[in-house]
Design an enzyme around this catalytic site. Sequence first.
Site, PDB file in Angstrom:
ATOM      1  N   GLU A 168      -6.348  -7.158  -0.850  1.00 43.40           N
ATOM      2  CA  GLU A 168      -6.593  -7.075   0.595  1.00 43.40           C
ATOM      3  C   GLU A 168      -7.891  -6.319   0.829  1.00 43.40           C
ATOM      4  O   GLU A 168      -8.158  -5.302   0.188  1.00 43.40           O
ATOM      5  CB  GLU A 168      -5.436  -6.325   1.280  1.00 43.40           C
ATOM      6  CG  GLU A 168      -5.558  -6.295   2.795  1.00 43.40           C
ATOM      7  CD  GLU A 168      -4.486  -5.424   3.454  1.00 43.40           C
ATOM      8  OE1 GLU A 168      -3.283  -5.688   3.268  1.00 43.40           O
ATOM      9  OE2 GLU A 168      -4.875  -4.459   4.161  1.00 43.40           O
ATOM     10  N   GLU A 196       0.827  -1.210   0.000  1.00 41.05           N
ATOM     11  CA  GLU A 196       0.000   0.000   0.000  1.00 41.05           C
ATOM     12  C   GLU A 196       0.857   1.254   0.000  1.00 41.05           C
ATOM     13  O   GLU A 196       1.238   1.761   1.059  1.00 41.05           O
ATOM     14  CB  GLU A 196      -0.924   0.027   1.228  1.00 41.05           C
ATOM     15  CG  GLU A 196      -2.023  -0.998   1.186  1.00 41.05           C
ATOM     16  CD  GLU A 196      -2.998  -0.867   2.362  1.00 41.05           C
ATOM     17  OE1 GLU A 196      -2.722  -0.100   3.310  1.00 41.05           O
ATOM     18  OE2 GLU A 196      -4.042  -1.539   2.314  1.00 41.05           O
TER      19      GLU A 196
HETATM   20  C1  IDC Z   1      -2.620  -4.052  10.412  1.00 45.11           C
HETATM   21  C2  IDC Z   1      -2.788  -5.263  11.303  1.00 45.11           C
HETATM   22  C3  IDC Z   1      -2.411  -4.909  12.709  1.00 45.11           C
HETATM   23  C4  IDC Z   1      -1.008  -4.336  12.722  1.00 45.11           C
HETATM   24  C5  IDC Z   1      -0.910  -3.163  11.742  1.00 45.11           C
HETATM   25  C6  IDC Z   1       0.492  -2.610  11.647  1.00 45.11           C
HETATM   26  O1  IDC Z   1      -4.121  -5.706  11.211  1.00 45.11           O
HETATM   27  O2  IDC Z   1      -2.501  -6.022  13.556  1.00 45.11           O
HETATM   28  O3  IDC Z   1      -0.710  -3.893  14.027  1.00 45.11           O
HETATM   29  O4  IDC Z   1      -1.315  -3.577  10.453  1.00 45.11           O
HETATM   30  O5  IDC Z   1       0.414  -1.275  11.223  1.00 45.11           O
HETATM   31  C7  IDC Z   1      -3.917  -2.189   5.847  1.00 45.11           C
HETATM   32  C8  IDC Z   1      -2.588  -2.833   5.805  1.00 45.11           C
HETATM   33  C9  IDC Z   1      -2.448  -3.910   6.856  1.00 45.11           C
HETATM   34  C10 IDC Z   1      -3.114  -3.469   8.156  1.00 45.11           C
HETATM   35  C11 IDC Z   1      -4.602  -3.338   7.894  1.00 45.11           C
HETATM   36  C12 IDC Z   1      -5.415  -2.951   9.125  1.00 45.11           C
HETATM   37  O6  IDC Z   1      -2.263  -3.351   4.534  1.00 45.11           O
HETATM   38  O7  IDC Z   1      -1.076  -4.151   7.066  1.00 45.11           O
HETATM   39  O8  IDC Z   1      -2.894  -4.469   9.099  1.00 45.11           O
HETATM   40  N1  IDC Z   1      -4.821  -2.370   6.824  1.00 45.11           N
HETATM   41  O9  IDC Z   1      -4.975  -1.728   9.637  1.00 45.11           O
HETATM   42  N2  IDC Z   1      -4.414  -1.350   4.982  1.00 45.11           N
HETATM   43  C13 IDC Z   1      -5.619  -0.945   5.402  1.00 45.11           C
HETATM   44  C14 IDC Z   1      -5.901  -1.594   6.582  1.00 45.11           C
END
Ligand code: IDC
Length: 400
Positions: free
Chosen positions: A311, A223
Site C-alpha cells: 500500500e 498495518e
Molecule cells: C483510509 C481511507 C479513508 C478511511 C480511513 C479509515 O482512505 O477513506 O476513512 O482509512 O480510517 C493507511 C491505511 C488505510 C487508510 C490510508 C489513508 O492502511 O486504511 O485509508 N492509510 O489514511 N495507512 C496509511 C494511510
Amino acid sequence: MTAGEAGNGAGVLVDGEAAGPEGQNQEAGKNAGVQSGDRAGNSETKSEAASQDSAAGNGSIQGDTEVKSGTDGRVSGAADDTEKEPGLPGALKVIGTQLTDSRGTPVQLKGISTHGLAWYPEYVNAACFRQFREEWGMNVVRLAMYTAEYGGYCTGGNQDELKELIRDGVSCATDCGMYVIIDWHILSDGNPNTYLEEAKEFFGEIAEEYAEYTNVIYEICNEPNGGVSWSDVKEYAEQIIEVIRGEDEDGLILVGTPNWCQYVEQAAADPITAYDNIMYTLHFYAATHTDSLRDAMTKAVEAGLPVFVSEYGICDASGNGAIDKEQADRWAELLDEYGISYVAWNLSNKAETSAILKSSCGKVSGFTLEDLSDSGKWLYERLGVGGSGAAGEKTAAIHL
Ligand code: IDC
C-alpha cells in the site's frame, strides 16, 4: 519480449512465464532508524460516494481502440510444470529478497488496492479489473477487507457478504490473469492479536479454498500500529502462517511491520525463519514519508529482508492531503531499481486525494482520463501501457 524489455514491469505471469524488470541484489548492509511519522487517521463515512448505476462499459483511457491482451509483457519459454492450475498466473517464489516466478525469474507486481470492500463493493467487477490489466498494465489487485472499520469483518460486518466479495474479486482477477492480494486490513485494531481467532478461522477457510490458485497472495495484517512490537506481530504471523500452510503449502504470504508498516528494520533483525515464501510489507505516503523511510527500506533489503509495498499513496498519510509527485516519483524509481512490488491506495471515488477517481465519477468501470483524480492520473502515467519504464524513463502513453 524479454524480461528486460517488459517496460513498466507490470507484465503478468502466465503459465509460469514472467515479465518484469530485473531485480537487483544489493550487497548486505545494516539496518537503520526509520521515520516514525504518524498516520493521520480520519473517520468520515461514505456519504460522498457517487452512485454506482452509471457504469459505462465503453469508456477507455487509451484513445485508440487497441486493447492489449493478457499476453503483453510475457516472456517466451517452456510451460512451467510446477503450475497447479493451467492458465493461472504462475506461482510466485521468494528468492533472497526478490520476488520471482517459480523458475527464479524476477517479478515485480504493480497495481491498485480497493478501498474497504464493505465501503466500496461496486468496484469489484470484471470490467473494472480487466481495464486495469489491459489498459493500465497492472498485474495485481489488492482486496482490502477492514477488520474493524466501517462494516469491519470482526466488528459486526456481514462476514458472508465480505467473503463473497473476496470470491468475486479473486474470480475477476483470475479471469484476466492478475494476481490478487487478500488483505486482512487491520487498522484501528492496531495489534493483530486483537482478532487472532477470527484471523485464524478466516485464513484457514480462504487458504483451503485457494490452495490451488497460484495467483492468490495472503496479506495477514495490514498495518500493525499503536505501539505494537515486532515480537507481537511475529507471534501472530507465525500462528496465521501455520494455519495457511496447513492448507496451501507455498502461496506467497505478506506480513505487516510495526508502526503502520514502517519499522521494517525490526523485521530484518528478527525475521520469521520457520516458514518460507514470506515477504514483509512497507507502506509509504509520499507527502509524509521521504528519505528516512526510503533509507530504512533499502537498508532492510540490503540486510536480506524481502520487502513488498502492499500500500502507498502519493499524498500524505491521512489519505486526504497534499500530493507530492516529486517524492512519489523518487519512491517509484527506487522501487523499480530494487524490483520491489507496489500497490496504490485506493480504488474509489471518495472525496479524498488518495482515491484514484474524482468524486464526481459515478462509473464503476470503463474509466476515462476525465474520471481520474490527480492520484489516478499519476498512477496511470506511471503504470499505463507505455508508461514509465523500469529504468525510470518516462514515456507515458498519454500526456496529461
Ligand atoms: C483510509 C481511507 C479513508 C478511511 C480511513 C479509515 O482512505 O477513506 O476513512 O482509512 O480510517 C493507511 C491505511 C488505510 C487508510 C490510508 C489513508 O492502511 O486504511 O485509508 N492509510 O489514511 N495507512 C496509511 C494511510
